[in-house]
Design a protein around this motif. Sequence first.
Motif, PDB file in Angstrom:
ATOM      1  N   SER A 159       0.816  -1.202   0.000  1.00  0.00           N
ATOM      2  CA  SER A 159       0.000   0.000   0.000  1.00  0.00           C
ATOM      3  C   SER A 159       0.855   1.260   0.000  1.00  0.00           C
ATOM      4  N   LEU A 161      -0.289   3.791   1.476  1.00  0.00           N
ATOM      5  CA  LEU A 161      -0.794   4.492   2.655  1.00  0.00           C
ATOM      6  C   LEU A 161      -0.448   3.741   3.937  1.00  0.00           C
ATOM      7  N   PHE A 162       0.289   4.407   4.832  1.00  0.00           N
ATOM      8  CA  PHE A 162       0.495   3.847   6.164  1.00  0.00           C
ATOM      9  C   PHE A 162      -0.662   4.254   7.065  1.00  0.00           C
ATOM     10  N   TYR A 163      -1.048   5.506   6.977  1.00  0.00           N
ATOM     11  CA  TYR A 163      -2.219   6.001   7.700  1.00  0.00           C
ATOM     12  C   TYR A 163      -3.349   6.171   6.688  1.00  0.00           C
ATOM     13  N   ASN A 164      -4.285   5.234   6.700  1.00  0.00           N
ATOM     14  CA  ASN A 164      -5.362   5.219   5.706  1.00  0.00           C
ATOM     15  C   ASN A 164      -6.634   5.778   6.319  1.00  0.00           C
ATOM     16  N   GLU A 165      -7.197   6.832   5.708  1.00  0.00           N
ATOM     17  CA  GLU A 165      -8.408   7.476   6.215  1.00  0.00           C
ATOM     18  C   GLU A 165      -9.666   6.637   5.968  1.00  0.00           C
ATOM     19  N   ASP A 207       3.125  -6.137  13.579  1.00  0.00           N
ATOM     20  CA  ASP A 207       1.918  -5.674  14.271  1.00  0.00           C
ATOM     21  C   ASP A 207       0.700  -6.338  13.635  1.00  0.00           C
ATOM     22  N   ILE A 209      -3.239  -5.578  12.510  1.00  0.00           N
ATOM     23  CA  ILE A 209      -4.163  -4.482  12.252  1.00  0.00           C
ATOM     24  C   ILE A 209      -5.439  -4.602  13.084  1.00  0.00           C
ATOM     25  N   LYS A 212      -4.537  -5.197  17.367  1.00  0.00           N
ATOM     26  CA  LYS A 212      -3.873  -4.064  18.004  1.00  0.00           C
ATOM     27  C   LYS A 212      -2.654  -4.496  18.819  1.00  0.00           C
TER      28      LYS A 212
END
Length: 234
Positions: A159, A161-165, A207, A209, A212
Amino acid sequence: MSIPTPHNAAQKGDIARRVLMPGDPLRAKYIAETYLEDPVCFNTVRNMLGYTGTYHGQEISVMGAGMGMPSMGIYSYELFHFYDVDEIIRIGSAGALQDHVNVRDVVLAIGACTDSSYAHQYCLPGTFAPTADYGLLDKAVKKAHELKIPVHVGNVLSSDLFYNEDPAAAPAWRSMGVLCTEMECAALYMNAARAGKKALAILTISDHIFKKEALSAQERQTSFSQMMEIALGI
């Protein structure tokens, strides 16, 4: 392009035909100092450290790739096209998407789904499916069995995006059986395909997703020994 490139100070012959590529340059330094005999640093440009040494008598290099497909795209392209590298094995971290894939597990990426437009440059009349070199994948599976290291073999997500909105993105990929998400594999596989070279991604789950759970930055740098043993063993 002349050697050295804007991103790599190595000269022809400084880099082995087989290269391990973690994302973190400090992990490259750790691998070189921990596993290789007589490692020599060939690159410090932009602090993207690269080393060449020997492992059980075989010459091998290890070099950081940075984060994301643009960075992997640059470094792997130059290694394939300007430094006569034949094989690149990405050794990196990933976030698990499936319940049966746990933190510290090892994943071998058969293919890399992606939300990136990296393949747009090839002007293909359809969607390209980036895949690993089967020979490297087969060797990795056999080496894992030999070392008694359990592995998951399947599809991953590369991806941008690491921080996906979009909160629906991860569940959607999960519903398609994708094992984990990372940020470099698809670009590496596409560069290898275009150059007629070989590539494989071996990933350690850092990690989860959905659960957590996560390793610390220090644990990510130094605790991925099983992944490294598989990569060096093939």
